[in-house]
Design an enzyme around this catalytic site. Structure first.
Site, PDB file in Angstrom:
ATOM      1  CE  LYS A 205      -4.206  -1.823   0.341  1.00 47.50           C
ATOM      2  NZ  LYS A 205      -5.295  -1.512  -0.604  1.00 47.50           N
TER       3      LYS A 205
ATOM      4  CD  GLU B  55      -5.592  -2.973  -6.470  1.00 50.58           C
ATOM      5  OE1 GLU B  55      -6.680  -2.900  -5.882  1.00 50.58           O
ATOM      6  OE2 GLU B  55      -4.751  -3.874  -6.254  1.00 50.58           O
TER       7      GLU B  55
ATOM      8  CG  ASP C  49      -4.057  -0.483  -3.916  1.00 50.02           C
ATOM      9  OD1 ASP C  49      -4.377   0.538  -4.551  1.00 50.02           O
ATOM     10  OD2 ASP C  49      -4.885  -1.178  -3.299  1.00 50.02           O
TER      11      ASP C  49
ATOM     12  CG  ASP D 216      -9.883  -1.432  -5.787  1.00 49.11           C
ATOM     13  OD1 ASP D 216     -11.098  -1.692  -5.794  1.00 49.11           O
ATOM     14  OD2 ASP D 216      -9.188  -1.576  -4.766  1.00 49.11           O
TER      15      ASP D 216
ATOM     16  CE  LYS E 267     -10.632  -4.893  -3.499  1.00 48.40           C
ATOM     17  NZ  LYS E 267     -10.493  -3.565  -2.881  1.00 48.40           N
TER      18      LYS E 267
END
Length: 336
Positions: free
Chosen positions: A153, A203, A177, A228, A250
């Site tokens: 992240k 991402e 991401d 995403d 998701k």
């Protein structure tokens, strides 16, 4: 059918931080649907970014409880269409859809991947997520869980330095991401450096609606970029297919396994990569994701691995990334 709704507060092993939030616990709603001596389980986690709480998800379901319990359940797809007609949020629909699919498989005594006629002998390995922290802490988290693929992240002023330092301690594949924290210019500039550091893809670098920025990224970024936050529901897939190299689905955001399977088919028809990700669910949500993995290019299903304590038995992810599928039908979930 009979419905049960239970709140769980899932404790995390470490504070989990991304570019916009941090938390030590994850609120989760577990829904049970029971019929003919079997119970299917589904999950939806609370999420401040999407303004979803346990209380409002539960209230939505309670408002139509009688209609759900009196619904003539035969197939998960017709049940999902019925739920959509009741104008429930996708998060609430997801919990019910996952429970319906698990119940359906248990009634047939077959796992979902078998019902869908997919072969689970080969599948992508899940990544393991390293949340934002001080660089020494991120290194420590990585060393604590040796893994073949890490999702890192990002969204700080030291993003490239973080990846450079983590690379000194592992030969694993990296994915990064940024959770909407970068500009197009930052993405394009960071990508060649990240590529040399063994990053596989980026991402969601830009804000979800920055389509002009994504045009620039598509033209000039040397790494693949996966959507995403830009890819929430089925209707988002065509536009994402024009601006990204792949999508991360998701289940909570799109409304469960039923629409996710359609999104997978549409993305594949467009020739883009398909990933399914998690929202720090327990093994209830993770076991549902696992049923899809024969259809995927990438998967992020480490949610239960990030918990201090799990609340259910289901799929087991071994240290090398191999998955042990349960013998139960459906998603194979048993609550602890």
């Amino acid at each position: 059918m009979k419905i049960s709704i239970t709140k769980y507060v899932l404790p995390l092993k470490h504070t989990f931080s991304i570019s916009r939030e941090s938390h030590d616990f994850q609120d989760s709603m577990i829904v049970g649907l029971s019929r003919d001596g079997e119970t299917g389980y589904g999950e939806a986690t609370a999420n401040p970014y999407y303004k979803m709480t346990f209380d409002n998800m539960k209230a939505e379901i309670e408002a139509v409880r009688n209609e759900i319990e009196n619904f003539n359940f035969t197939l998960p797809e017709t049940f999902h269409a019925f739920l959509v007609s009741k104008n429930l949020s996708n998060f609430a629909i997801c919990a019910l859809d996952l429970a319906a699919n698990d119940l359906y498989g248990k009634l047939l005594n077959k796992p979902l991947y078998d019902i869908w006629q997919t072969d689970n002998s080969t599948y992508p390995i899940t990544n393991y997520t390293i949340g934002i922290d001080s660089i020494p802490k991120m290194v420590e988290k990585m060393k604590e869980t040796p893994w073949p693929i890490y999702k890192i992240k990002l969204g700080t002023k030291d993003d490239v330095e973080i990846v450079r330092e983590l690379r000194k301690h592992t030969n694993a594949i990296f994915r990064v991401d940024a959770n909407c924290a970068w500009t197009a210019e930052e993405t394009i500039a960071n990508a060649p450096i990240l590529q040399k550091l063994g990053v596989e893809f980026i991402e969601q670098p830009l804000k979800a609606d920055d389509w002009e920025g994504m045009k620039k990224v598509q033209q000039h970024c040397v790494l693949p970029v996966i959507a995403d936050e830009s890819c929430i529901v089925e209707s988002d897939v065509p536009q994402c297919g024009l601006h990204f190299n792949g999508i991360n689905i998701k289940l909570t955001k799109c409304g469960g396994l039923t629409p996710a399977r359609r999104m997978i088919a549409e993305a594949k028809a467009m020739g883009i990569k398909v990933m399914v990700g998690c929202m720090t669910e327990s093994s209830v949500g993770i076991s549902a994701i696992a049923q899809l993995i024969p259809q995927l290019d990438y998967v992020d299903m480490d949610g239960a691995m990030l918990l201090k304590e799990d609340i259910a038995h289901g799929v087991i992810i071994e240290q090398n990334g191999n998955i042990v599928f349960p013998t139960l039908g459906g998603s194979g979930i048993k609550m602890r």
